[in-house]
Design a protein around this motif. Sequence first.
Motif, PDB file in Angstrom:
ATOM      1  N   ALA A 114       0.849  -1.186   0.000  1.00 40.54           N
ATOM      2  CA  ALA A 114       0.000   0.000   0.000  1.00 40.54           C
ATOM      3  C   ALA A 114       0.887   1.239   0.000  1.00 40.54           C
ATOM      4  O   ALA A 114       1.772   1.367   0.849  1.00 40.54           O
ATOM      5  N   ASP A 115       0.645   2.117  -0.933  1.00 35.71           N
ATOM      6  CA  ASP A 115       1.365   3.390  -1.010  1.00 35.71           C
ATOM      7  C   ASP A 115       2.883   3.213  -0.994  1.00 35.71           C
ATOM      8  O   ASP A 115       3.597   3.944  -0.311  1.00 35.71           O
ATOM      9  N   GLY A 116       3.376   2.230  -1.728  1.00 35.76           N
ATOM     10  CA  GLY A 116       4.815   1.999  -1.810  1.00 35.76           C
ATOM     11  C   GLY A 116       5.394   1.247  -0.635  1.00 35.76           C
ATOM     12  O   GLY A 116       6.573   0.900  -0.623  1.00 35.76           O
ATOM     13  N   GLN A 117       4.586   0.973   0.380  1.00 37.31           N
ATOM     14  CA  GLN A 117       5.017   0.229   1.568  1.00 37.31           C
ATOM     15  C   GLN A 117       4.694  -1.245   1.357  1.00 37.31           C
ATOM     16  O   GLN A 117       3.551  -1.599   1.064  1.00 37.31           O
ATOM     17  N   VAL A 118       5.684  -2.101   1.484  1.00 33.82           N
ATOM     18  CA  VAL A 118       5.506  -3.539   1.300  1.00 33.82           C
ATOM     19  C   VAL A 118       5.659  -4.222   2.654  1.00 33.82           C
ATOM     20  O   VAL A 118       6.596  -3.928   3.397  1.00 33.82           O
ATOM     21  N   THR A 119       4.733  -5.121   2.982  1.00 34.82           N
ATOM     22  CA  THR A 119       4.806  -5.896   4.218  1.00 34.82           C
ATOM     23  C   THR A 119       4.765  -7.369   3.856  1.00 34.82           C
ATOM     24  O   THR A 119       3.875  -7.810   3.124  1.00 34.82           O
ATOM     25  N   LEU A 120       5.737  -8.109   4.361  1.00 34.24           N
ATOM     26  CA  LEU A 120       5.828  -9.546   4.120  1.00 34.24           C
ATOM     27  C   LEU A 120       5.767 -10.263   5.467  1.00 34.24           C
ATOM     28  O   LEU A 120       6.346  -9.799   6.447  1.00 34.24           O
ATOM     29  N   LEU A 121       5.088 -11.389   5.508  1.00 33.57           N
ATOM     30  CA  LEU A 121       5.055 -12.228   6.703  1.00 33.57           C
ATOM     31  C   LEU A 121       5.770 -13.526   6.354  1.00 33.57           C
ATOM     32  O   LEU A 121       5.397 -14.207   5.387  1.00 33.57           O
ATOM     33  N   THR A 122       6.813 -13.855   7.116  1.00 36.01           N
ATOM     34  CA  THR A 122       7.629 -15.023   6.808  1.00 36.01           C
ATOM     35  C   THR A 122       8.222 -15.607   8.084  1.00 36.01           C
ATOM     36  O   THR A 122       8.416 -14.896   9.071  1.00 36.01           O
ATOM     37  N   SER A 123       8.527 -16.896   8.047  1.00 40.17           N
ATOM     38  CA  SER A 123       9.223 -17.509   9.183  1.00 40.17           C
ATOM     39  C   SER A 123      10.731 -17.533   8.933  1.00 40.17           C
ATOM     40  O   SER A 123      11.489 -17.993   9.775  1.00 40.17           O
ATOM     41  N   GLU A 124      11.148 -17.004   7.772  1.00 39.75           N
ATOM     42  CA  GLU A 124      12.570 -16.977   7.429  1.00 39.75           C
ATOM     43  C   GLU A 124      12.989 -15.584   6.955  1.00 39.75           C
ATOM     44  O   GLU A 124      13.349 -15.393   5.799  1.00 39.75           O
TER      45      GLU A 124
END
Length: 164
Positions: A114-124
């Motif tokens: 959103a609006d150039g902001q990237v959020t990733l959810l990962t266990s690594e």
Amino acid sequence: QRLFFALAVCGDPDVLFLDEPTVGMDVESRRRFLASLGDFAAAGKTIVLTTHYLEEADRLARRVVVIDHGRVVADAPPAEIKARVAARRIRFRAVRPADPALLEGLPVRRVAEADGQVTLLTSEPEAVLATLFGRGVALADLEVGGATLEEALLTLTGRPEPKR
């Protein structure tokens, strides 16, 4: 809302039921109200709070009960619920528009942009970041942290991240 709260606590109840109490409050009023709730709880009183503001629940609650389609899917302190999600959150601002192909093959559970902001959810998180850097992805404002209560609830209920 403050008047309703004052009326609710004027009789010195042991239990207080609140439904979305901070809706429509400005920032300063909300902060004072939440501090008042903290004082009420510190006096040994019980507050049952329904809210969609999960950052408030995370900050205030000693115990969170999550109900999904009429079924209790979690009943624990916020930290314990967040710990059930064996994942870390990586958040960054993409210097250039992110090419979705750059995320292919990465061990990522959830992606939101959103609006150039990237959020990733990962266990690594280390492997994901090493791969992104290796692929030449330019990142700014990089943050790595634990899953939020919202991310944990989305994982527990199996809800996908909304497309933006």
